[in-house]
Scaffold this motif. Structure first.
Motif, PDB file in Angstrom:
ATOM      1  N   TRP A   1      -2.168 -18.201 -46.123  1.00 53.62           N
ATOM      2  CA  TRP A   1      -3.141 -17.122 -46.193  1.00 53.62           C
ATOM      3  C   TRP A   1      -4.034 -17.264 -47.428  1.00 53.62           C
ATOM      4  N   ALA A   2      -3.439 -17.652 -48.552  1.00 50.05           N
ATOM      5  CA  ALA A   2      -4.224 -17.803 -49.773  1.00 50.05           C
ATOM      6  C   ALA A   2      -5.286 -18.889 -49.617  1.00 50.05           C
TER       7      ALA A   2
ATOM      8  N   GLN B   1      -8.641  -2.352 -35.992  1.00 51.31           N
ATOM      9  CA  GLN B   1      -7.298  -2.350 -36.564  1.00 51.31           C
ATOM     10  C   GLN B   1      -6.828  -3.768 -36.882  1.00 51.31           C
ATOM     11  N   ASN B   2      -7.267  -4.745 -36.073  1.00 54.38           N
ATOM     12  CA  ASN B   2      -6.907  -6.130 -36.343  1.00 54.38           C
ATOM     13  C   ASN B   2      -7.368  -6.554 -37.727  1.00 54.38           C
ATOM     14  N   ARG B   3      -8.573  -6.125 -38.123  1.00 57.13           N
ATOM     15  CA  ARG B   3      -9.075  -6.492 -39.448  1.00 57.13           C
ATOM     16  C   ARG B   3      -8.200  -5.865 -40.539  1.00 57.13           C
ATOM     17  N   ARG B   4      -7.774  -4.650 -40.342  1.00 55.32           N
ATOM     18  CA  ARG B   4      -6.924  -4.002 -41.337  1.00 55.32           C
ATOM     19  C   ARG B   4      -5.568  -4.716 -41.445  1.00 55.32           C
ATOM     20  N   ILE B   5      -5.070  -5.194 -40.312  1.00 57.40           N
ATOM     21  CA  ILE B   5      -3.819  -5.950 -40.319  1.00 57.40           C
ATOM     22  C   ILE B   5      -4.009  -7.271 -41.056  1.00 57.40           C
ATOM     23  N   ILE B   6      -5.099  -7.971 -40.757  1.00 59.10           N
ATOM     24  CA  ILE B   6      -5.401  -9.239 -41.415  1.00 59.10           C
ATOM     25  C   ILE B   6      -5.537  -9.033 -42.923  1.00 59.10           C
ATOM     26  N   ASN B   7      -6.243  -7.969 -43.321  1.00 57.35           N
ATOM     27  CA  ASN B   7      -6.402  -7.683 -44.752  1.00 57.35           C
ATOM     28  C   ASN B   7      -5.048  -7.498 -45.438  1.00 57.35           C
ATOM     29  N   ARG B   8      -4.111  -6.862 -44.716  1.00 60.12           N
ATOM     30  CA  ARG B   8      -2.790  -6.631 -45.296  1.00 60.12           C
ATOM     31  C   ARG B   8      -2.053  -7.955 -45.531  1.00 60.12           C
ATOM     32  N   TYR B   9      -2.181  -8.899 -44.590  1.00 56.11           N
ATOM     33  CA  TYR B   9      -1.569 -10.213 -44.781  1.00 56.11           C
ATOM     34  C   TYR B   9      -2.151 -10.905 -46.009  1.00 56.11           C
ATOM     35  N   PHE B  10      -3.464 -10.822 -46.176  1.00 59.07           N
ATOM     36  CA  PHE B  10      -4.099 -11.419 -47.347  1.00 59.07           C
ATOM     37  C   PHE B  10      -3.581 -10.764 -48.631  1.00 59.07           C
TER      38      PHE B  10
ATOM     39  N   GLU C   1      -0.741  -9.270 -49.143  1.00 61.33           N
ATOM     40  CA  GLU C   1       0.650  -9.676 -49.387  1.00 61.33           C
ATOM     41  C   GLU C   1       0.721 -11.084 -49.973  1.00 61.33           C
ATOM     42  N   ALA C   2      -0.319 -11.889 -49.700  1.00 63.17           N
ATOM     43  CA  ALA C   2      -0.386 -13.238 -50.270  1.00 63.17           C
ATOM     44  C   ALA C   2      -1.042 -13.234 -51.646  1.00 63.17           C
ATOM     45  N   GLY C   3      -1.379 -12.042 -52.142  1.00 63.18           N
ATOM     46  CA  GLY C   3      -1.941 -11.915 -53.478  1.00 63.18           C
ATOM     47  C   GLY C   3      -3.414 -12.225 -53.569  1.00 63.18           C
ATOM     48  N   THR C   4      -4.135 -12.051 -52.479  1.00 62.08           N
ATOM     49  CA  THR C   4      -5.560 -12.355 -52.496  1.00 62.08           C
ATOM     50  C   THR C   4      -6.324 -11.324 -51.685  1.00 62.08           C
ATOM     51  N   VAL C   5      -7.631 -11.277 -51.874  1.00 64.74           N
ATOM     52  CA  VAL C   5      -8.501 -10.353 -51.145  1.00 64.74           C
ATOM     53  C   VAL C   5      -9.585 -11.165 -50.443  1.00 64.74           C
ATOM     54  N   PRO C   6      -9.689 -11.079 -49.122  1.00 68.55           N
ATOM     55  CA  PRO C   6     -10.685 -11.871 -48.410  1.00 68.55           C
ATOM     56  C   PRO C   6     -12.084 -11.299 -48.575  1.00 68.55           C
ATOM     57  N   LYS C   7     -13.079 -12.176 -48.574  1.00 69.30           N
ATOM     58  CA  LYS C   7     -14.474 -11.757 -48.596  1.00 69.30           C
ATOM     59  C   LYS C   7     -15.143 -12.334 -47.357  1.00 69.30           C
ATOM     60  N   ALA C   8     -15.379 -11.473 -46.376  1.00 70.50           N
ATOM     61  CA  ALA C   8     -15.998 -11.921 -45.126  1.00 70.50           C
ATOM     62  C   ALA C   8     -17.511 -11.966 -45.287  1.00 70.50           C
ATOM     63  N   LEU C   9     -18.090 -13.133 -45.065  1.00 69.01           N
ATOM     64  CA  LEU C   9     -19.543 -13.282 -45.131  1.00 69.01           C
ATOM     65  C   LEU C   9     -20.201 -12.884 -43.813  1.00 69.01           C
ATOM     66  N   ILE C  10     -19.439 -12.959 -42.737  1.00 72.85           N
ATOM     67  CA  ILE C  10     -19.892 -12.533 -41.414  1.00 72.85           C
ATOM     68  C   ILE C  10     -18.864 -11.570 -40.849  1.00 72.85           C
ATOM     69  N   GLU C  11     -19.317 -10.426 -40.367  1.00 76.75           N
ATOM     70  CA  GLU C  11     -18.448  -9.462 -39.697  1.00 76.75           C
ATOM     71  C   GLU C  11     -19.044  -9.108 -38.338  1.00 76.75           C
ATOM     72  N   SER C  12     -18.191  -8.986 -37.346  1.00 76.47           N
ATOM     73  CA  SER C  12     -18.641  -8.619 -36.002  1.00 76.47           C
ATOM     74  C   SER C  12     -17.501  -7.924 -35.275  1.00 76.47           C
TER      75      SER C  12
ATOM     76  N   PRO D   1      -2.007 -22.839 -37.018  1.00 76.06           N
ATOM     77  CA  PRO D   1      -1.150 -21.686 -37.335  1.00 76.06           C
ATOM     78  C   PRO D   1      -1.174 -21.364 -38.829  1.00 76.06           C
ATOM     79  N   ILE D   2      -0.991 -20.086 -39.161  1.00 77.33           N
ATOM     80  CA  ILE D   2      -0.973 -19.635 -40.543  1.00 77.33           C
ATOM     81  C   ILE D   2       0.457 -19.288 -40.934  1.00 77.33           C
ATOM     82  N   GLU D   3       0.922 -19.865 -42.035  1.00 80.66           N
ATOM     83  CA  GLU D   3       2.268 -19.580 -42.515  1.00 80.66           C
ATOM     84  C   GLU D   3       2.424 -18.104 -42.851  1.00 80.66           C
ATOM     85  N   GLY D   4       3.600 -17.556 -42.525  1.00 79.41           N
ATOM     86  CA  GLY D   4       3.873 -16.173 -42.871  1.00 79.41           C
ATOM     87  C   GLY D   4       3.370 -15.168 -41.860  1.00 79.41           C
TER      88      GLY D   4
END
Length: 297
Positions: free
Chosen positions: A182-183, A198-207, A209-220, A257-260
């Motif tokens: 994830w990192a 809700q999927n985005r909120r779930i994805i954000n939570r995984y990030f 938990e990996a100690g990072t914050v994603p920055k989406a340049l494109i959202e849809s 696949p993404i670990e974790g």
């Protein structure tokens, strides 16, 4: 009275006399007359009127709950009587989170093999919108997340658990990896679903938990847009493995696949908690249970 309750439901949903009348295929004077007749029958004022719709009165708010139940029960009665007379037939409105659309297609295709006289409208909606549609009788069933946010007064049948994967171009450095972290994903040029999903909120939570914050340049709010963005540029996206596998087929894309990710959130079929269900809904719930059982093997 049923037709007048239908008018009342349409008005409460649209909060506009003209749009409510249009949704029912009647004139605005006919709608206004029907609402007044309903008020006269019930002996209370339901709607605040002025130059335009002014909201529901306290009595109107309470009547709205009864209207949904009475109209819903009436529709179920009609469906059951038709099924007893002519077998399973009719139309089902199914609202689905975008990441579960491949599962919705799998469910309805399996159902159609044994019940060819049932037709479907499948609508892509956010989890919040799905709950509202079911409560307002705008959808018969939904496919959504079951264990992340409150579901309200619905019955749920699990179908599968989400597992997440990175989707990248075949020329991206990650395309040759067996899996990624994830990192590592967070450091890429990201195209993700919008925050209302809700999927985005779930994805954000995984990030997180990996100690990072994603920055989406494109959202849809469209997974097709995300996949196309990856195909056209140096972006990557994160999607459930089932959907990712479908979108990469025949394209210059790779799924990693993404670990974790583990056994992610549960996704399943929901319906308003009212008994008895129509024969069509009962049969569809059984099909969903079979689909889920097959997925757990």
């Amino acid at each position: 009275m049923i037709s007048k309750l239908e008018m009342f439901l349409a008005l409460a949903k649209t909060r506009h006399f003209g749009r409510a009348a249009e949704s029912l295929g009647i004139t605005q004077p006919t709608l206004s007359t029907g609402i007044r007749q309903l008020e006269a029958q019930l002996g209370v004022k339901l709607v605040e009127r002025g130059a335009r719709f002014g909201g529901l009165t306290p009595e109107g708010q309470r009547a709205l709950e009864w209207a949904r139940k009475i109209v819903g029960d009436t529709r179920r009665l009609r469906e059951e009587m038709r099924a007893r007379h002519a077998g399973l037939a009719g139309h089902v409105r199914l609202a689905v989170i975008p990441t579960a659309l491949t599962w919705a297609a799998r469910l309805t295709a399996r159902f159609a093999k044994t019940h060819p006289n049932v037709s479907f409208t499948i609508l892509s909606r956010s989890s919040v919108e799905i709950l509202g549609m079911i409560e307002n009788l705008d959808a018969d069933l939904g496919i959504t997340y079951l264990d992340n946010e409150p579901l309200g007064r619905v019955t749920a049948r699990p179908i599968y658990h989400e597992h997440y994967a990175l989707v990248c171009h075949k020329d991206h450095p990650f395309a040759q990896h067996d899996r990624v972290r994830w990192a590592d994903v967070a450091a890429q040029r990201l195209a993700l679903l919008t925050p209302d999903m809700q999927n985005r909120r779930i994805i954000n939570r995984y990030f997180m938990e990996a100690g990072t914050v994603p920055k989406a340049l494109i959202e849809s709010n469209s997974t097709i847009v995300l996949a196309r963005q990856v195909l056209e540029g140096d972006f990557v996206t994160v999607l459930p493995e089932d959907l990712a596998g479908f979108l990469v087929q025949g394209q210059d894309l790779r799924m990693v696949p993404i670990e974790g990710s583990g056994a992610g959130p549960s996704v399943g079929l929901i319906a308003l908690h009212q008994e008895p269900y129509t024969p069509v809904v009962q049969a569809l719930v059984r099909t969903a249970q079979g689909l889920g059982a097959g997925n757990r093997k």
